[in-house]
Design a protein around this motif. Sequence first.
Motif, PDB file in Angstrom:
ATOM      1  N   PHE A  47       0.826  -1.216   0.000  1.00 12.03           N
ATOM      2  CA  PHE A  47       0.000   0.000   0.000  1.00 12.03           C
ATOM      3  C   PHE A  47       0.857   1.261   0.000  1.00 12.03           C
ATOM      4  CE2 PHE A  47      -3.396  -2.865   1.751  1.00 12.03           C
ATOM      5  CZ  PHE A  47      -4.277  -2.693   0.693  1.00 12.03           C
ATOM      6  N   ALA A  48       2.036   1.195   0.643  1.00 13.86           N
ATOM      7  CA  ALA A  48       2.951   2.336   0.589  1.00 13.86           C
ATOM      8  C   ALA A  48       3.432   2.570  -0.838  1.00 13.86           C
ATOM      9  CB  ALA A  48       4.143   2.106   1.517  1.00 13.86           C
ATOM     10  N   MET A  49       3.750   1.473  -1.545  1.00 15.19           N
ATOM     11  CA  MET A  49       4.191   1.592  -2.939  1.00 15.19           C
ATOM     12  C   MET A  49       3.052   1.993  -3.860  1.00 15.19           C
ATOM     13  SD  MET A  49       6.716  -1.757  -3.014  1.00 15.19           S
ATOM     14  CE  MET A  49       7.168  -1.578  -4.739  1.00 15.19           C
ATOM     15  N   ALA A  50       1.810   1.718  -3.418  1.00 13.36           N
ATOM     16  CA  ALA A  50       0.635   2.094  -4.208  1.00 13.36           C
ATOM     17  C   ALA A  50       0.108   3.482  -3.840  1.00 13.36           C
ATOM     18  CB  ALA A  50      -0.473   1.059  -4.019  1.00 13.36           C
ATOM     19  N   GLY A  51       0.720   4.112  -2.823  1.00 12.31           N
ATOM     20  CA  GLY A  51       0.328   5.471  -2.455  1.00 12.31           C
ATOM     21  C   GLY A  51      -0.843   5.567  -1.509  1.00 12.31           C
ATOM     22  N   VAL A  52      -1.214   4.462  -0.846  1.00 10.14           N
ATOM     23  CA  VAL A  52      -2.321   4.475   0.124  1.00 10.14           C
ATOM     24  C   VAL A  52      -1.697   4.675   1.509  1.00 10.14           C
ATOM     25  CG1 VAL A  52      -4.380   3.285   0.949  1.00 10.14           C
ATOM     26  CG2 VAL A  52      -3.545   2.877  -1.385  1.00 10.14           C
ATOM     27  N   ASP A  53      -1.470   5.917   1.873  1.00 10.85           N
ATOM     28  CA  ASP A  53      -0.575   6.267   2.976  1.00 10.85           C
ATOM     29  C   ASP A  53      -1.077   5.817   4.346  1.00 10.85           C
ATOM     30  OD1 ASP A  53       1.819   7.857   3.893  1.00 10.85           O
ATOM     31  OD2 ASP A  53       0.231   8.896   4.985  1.00 10.85           O
ATOM     32  N   VAL A  54      -2.302   6.185   4.733  1.00 11.81           N
ATOM     33  CA  VAL A  54      -2.794   5.919   6.085  1.00 11.81           C
ATOM     34  C   VAL A  54      -2.875   4.420   6.357  1.00 11.81           C
ATOM     35  CG1 VAL A  54      -4.728   6.189   7.684  1.00 11.81           C
ATOM     36  CG2 VAL A  54      -4.050   8.094   6.206  1.00 11.81           C
ATOM     37  N   LEU A  55      -3.472   3.673   5.437  1.00 17.08           N
ATOM     38  CA  LEU A  55      -3.598   2.228   5.607  1.00 17.08           C
ATOM     39  C   LEU A  55      -2.219   1.571   5.687  1.00 17.08           C
ATOM     40  CD1 LEU A  55      -5.411  -0.246   5.792  1.00 17.08           C
ATOM     41  CD2 LEU A  55      -5.496  -0.301   3.283  1.00 17.08           C
ATOM     42  N   ALA A  56      -1.284   2.051   4.870  1.00 13.91           N
ATOM     43  CA  ALA A  56       0.071   1.497   4.884  1.00 13.91           C
ATOM     44  C   ALA A  56       0.715   1.670   6.254  1.00 13.91           C
ATOM     45  CB  ALA A  56       0.924   2.179   3.815  1.00 13.91           C
ATOM     46  N   HIS A  57       0.551   2.844   6.867  1.00 12.39           N
ATOM     47  CA  HIS A  57       1.161   3.092   8.177  1.00 12.39           C
ATOM     48  C   HIS A  57       0.529   2.228   9.271  1.00 12.39           C
ATOM     49  CE1 HIS A  57       3.177   6.442   6.253  1.00 12.39           C
ATOM     50  NE2 HIS A  57       3.832   6.696   7.379  1.00 12.39           N
ATOM     51  N   VAL A  58      -0.784   2.122   9.277  1.00 10.52           N
ATOM     52  CA  VAL A  58      -1.463   1.313  10.302  1.00 10.52           C
ATOM     53  C   VAL A  58      -1.009  -0.145  10.219  1.00 10.52           C
ATOM     54  CG1 VAL A  58      -3.694   0.400  11.056  1.00 10.52           C
ATOM     55  CG2 VAL A  58      -3.478   2.821  10.454  1.00 10.52           C
ATOM     56  N   LEU A  59      -1.019  -0.700   9.026  1.00 15.04           N
ATOM     57  CA  LEU A  59      -0.607  -2.099   8.844  1.00 15.04           C
ATOM     58  C   LEU A  59       0.870  -2.293   9.163  1.00 15.04           C
ATOM     59  CD1 LEU A  59      -2.541  -2.926   5.541  1.00 15.04           C
ATOM     60  CD2 LEU A  59      -3.013  -3.834   7.824  1.00 15.04           C
ATOM     61  N   PHE A  60       1.672  -1.291   8.868  1.00 19.64           N
ATOM     62  CA  PHE A  60       3.104  -1.398   9.135  1.00 19.64           C
ATOM     63  C   PHE A  60       3.376  -1.525  10.633  1.00 19.64           C
ATOM     64  CE2 PHE A  60       7.274   0.621   9.939  1.00 19.64           C
ATOM     65  CZ  PHE A  60       8.071  -0.248   9.214  1.00 19.64           C
ATOM     66  N   TYR A  61       2.702  -0.716  11.450  1.00 20.45           N
ATOM     67  CA  TYR A  61       2.920  -0.782  12.891  1.00 20.45           C
ATOM     68  C   TYR A  61       2.451  -2.129  13.460  1.00 20.45           C
ATOM     69  CZ  TYR A  61       3.778   4.231  12.561  1.00 20.45           C
ATOM     70  OH  TYR A  61       4.297   5.460  12.231  1.00 20.45           O
TER      71      TYR A  61
END
Length: 217
Positions: A174-188
């Motif tokens: 999602f980070a590579m796809a530009g979906v910022d908020v979801l990428a951060h939540v899943l990353f943590y």
Amino acid sequence: MADDPVKAWRNPRLTFRRLSGLDRSGPPPPQTLHDAPWNVWTIPNAIGFVRLALLVPMLILGLSSDSGTDAWPAILFAIVSWSDYADGIAARITGQYSRFGALLDPVVDRLLVVTGVIICWKFETLPRWGIAILLARELYLLIAGRIALSRGLDLKINWWGRWGVWPTMSAIFFAMAGVDVLAHVLFYIGLALSLIAAVVYTRDALSATRGAPSSSA
């Protein structure tokens, strides 16, 4: 004379749960244990080699993009990530388990994570402090895995590690796809589960080392 454990072992009946990898009960195939032949040339390993090769264009395209959120690197990341299920399914259908495959699969998965976070690091699409921790964890497990392998230990993937794969992989995608908020939540979420998995791996390795018979001089 003892029976050959490979011939004695039977591939469990392929229910949906077994085929998809949800059911991992029972002993591991003897072909994957530390003293088994490498048996490199199998269909599952061929899939693994393709997954490994795709990491190169993914990294090149990702690093040469303007923002780190171009479509093709994200698509290649998704292909390599989801094809992890393909080699497992191929092994269960064909019965072509191998020691080489048991080692290749987690290496490709870790290289996929490392390749993805290199792109995310350059464009800071995920927090760099978290990426540094994740990379340190991957490096630690690679070194620890080599040490365990040299001592003849077979450490199983724990469920913390399994649960951490999906949010970590999804966060990078999602980070590579530009979906910022979801990428951060899943990353943590993925980072927390990955760190717990590393602690459990270490505990199991130390326990196995203490329980292993000492070699005679």
